[in-house]
Design a protein around this motif. Structure first.
Motif, short mmCIF file in Angstrom:
data_model
loop_
_atom_site.label_atom_id
_atom_site.label_comp_id
_atom_site.label_asym_id
_atom_site.label_seq_id
_atom_site.Cartn_x
_atom_site.Cartn_y
_atom_site.Cartn_z
N MET A 85 0.84 -1.19 0.00
CA MET A 85 0.00 0.00 0.00
C MET A 85 0.88 1.24 0.00
N ILE A 86 0.35 2.30 -0.62
CA ILE A 86 0.99 3.61 -0.58
C ILE A 86 -0.02 4.58 0.03
N ASN A 87 0.49 5.62 0.65
CA ASN A 87 -0.36 6.66 1.22
C ASN A 87 -0.22 7.92 0.39
N VAL A 88 -1.34 8.43 -0.08
CA VAL A 88 -1.36 9.60 -0.95
C VAL A 88 -2.00 10.75 -0.17
N LEU A 89 -1.29 11.86 -0.06
CA LEU A 89 -1.76 13.02 0.70
C LEU A 89 -2.02 14.19 -0.23
N PHE A 90 -2.99 15.01 0.14
CA PHE A 90 -3.34 16.20 -0.65
C PHE A 90 -3.34 17.40 0.29
N PHE A 91 -2.73 18.49 -0.16
CA PHE A 91 -2.60 19.67 0.68
C PHE A 91 -3.20 20.90 0.01
N GLY A 92 -3.46 21.91 0.81
CA GLY A 92 -3.93 23.20 0.32
C GLY A 92 -5.26 23.10 -0.42
N GLN A 93 -5.34 23.84 -1.51
CA GLN A 93 -6.58 23.87 -2.29
C GLN A 93 -6.94 22.50 -2.85
N LEU A 94 -5.94 21.69 -3.10
CA LEU A 94 -6.23 20.35 -3.65
C LEU A 94 -7.10 19.55 -2.69
N ARG A 95 -6.78 19.63 -1.43
CA ARG A 95 -7.55 18.90 -0.42
C ARG A 95 -9.01 19.36 -0.45
N GLU A 96 -9.23 20.66 -0.60
CA GLU A 96 -10.59 21.19 -0.64
C GLU A 96 -11.30 20.79 -1.93
N GLN A 97 -10.60 20.89 -3.05
CA GLN A 97 -11.21 20.58 -4.34
C GLN A 97 -11.57 19.10 -4.45
N LEU A 98 -10.71 18.25 -3.95
CA LEU A 98 -10.93 16.81 -4.08
C LEU A 98 -11.76 16.23 -2.94
N LYS A 99 -11.99 17.07 -1.92
CA LYS A 99 -12.79 16.65 -0.75
C LYS A 99 -12.20 15.44 -0.03
N THR A 100 -10.89 15.38 -0.01
CA THR A 100 -10.20 14.35 0.75
C THR A 100 -8.79 14.84 1.06
N ASP A 101 -8.24 14.37 2.15
CA ASP A 101 -6.87 14.76 2.47
C ASP A 101 -5.90 13.60 2.32
N LYS A 102 -6.42 12.36 2.21
CA LYS A 102 -5.51 11.24 2.00
C LYS A 102 -6.24 10.02 1.47
N LEU A 103 -5.47 9.18 0.82
CA LEU A 103 -5.96 7.91 0.29
C LEU A 103 -4.91 6.85 0.57
N SER A 104 -5.34 5.64 0.76
CA SER A 104 -4.44 4.49 0.81
C SER A 104 -4.77 3.63 -0.40
N LEU A 105 -3.75 3.39 -1.23
CA LEU A 105 -3.97 2.67 -2.48
C LEU A 105 -2.96 1.54 -2.61
N ASP A 106 -3.30 0.58 -3.45
CA ASP A 106 -2.33 -0.46 -3.79
C ASP A 106 -1.12 0.20 -4.47
N THR A 107 0.02 -0.37 -4.27
CA THR A 107 1.25 0.20 -4.84
C THR A 107 1.20 0.12 -6.36
N VAL A 108 1.61 1.20 -7.00
CA VAL A 108 1.73 1.28 -8.46
C VAL A 108 3.20 1.51 -8.78
N PRO A 109 3.61 1.27 -10.05
CA PRO A 109 5.05 1.32 -10.37
C PRO A 109 5.72 2.68 -10.18
N ASN A 110 5.02 3.76 -10.50
CA ASN A 110 5.67 5.08 -10.44
C ASN A 110 4.61 6.18 -10.31
N VAL A 111 5.08 7.42 -10.22
CA VAL A 111 4.17 8.55 -10.02
C VAL A 111 3.23 8.69 -11.21
N LYS A 112 3.72 8.50 -12.41
CA LYS A 112 2.87 8.61 -13.59
C LYS A 112 1.72 7.61 -13.53
N ALA A 113 2.00 6.38 -13.14
CA ALA A 113 0.94 5.36 -13.01
C ALA A 113 -0.06 5.77 -11.93
#
Length: 80
Positions: A1-29
């Protein structure tokens, strides 16, 4: 698992501050995975000004991700 965090306006726009997701190969993925969540996600990831850090180090789309990594998306810092 990876932990994905969102800060500032992104957190407000996306209505979430974090996600836990299955690991993907790289940032682009990870971005491709997030874009599938809807139009708001597509809009924020289309911006070239969005910064991404992996384990608190500014990173690029090619940065390889590993289980347990923390990925943070945040708007550019501005100031006077």
């Amino acid at each position: 698992m990876i932990n994905v965090l969102f800060f500032g306006q992104l957190r407000e726009q996306l209505k979430t501050d974090k996600l836990s997701l299955d690991t993907v190969p790289n940032v682009k993925a990870l971005k491709i995975l997030l874009v599938q969540r809807g139009i708001i996600w597509q809009e924020f990831l289309a911006s070239d000004s969005i910064l991404v850090a992996v384990n608190q180090t500014i990173s690029s789309d090619q940065t390889v991700l590993s289980d347990g990594d923390e990925i943070a998306f945040f708007p550019p810092v501005t100031g006077g």
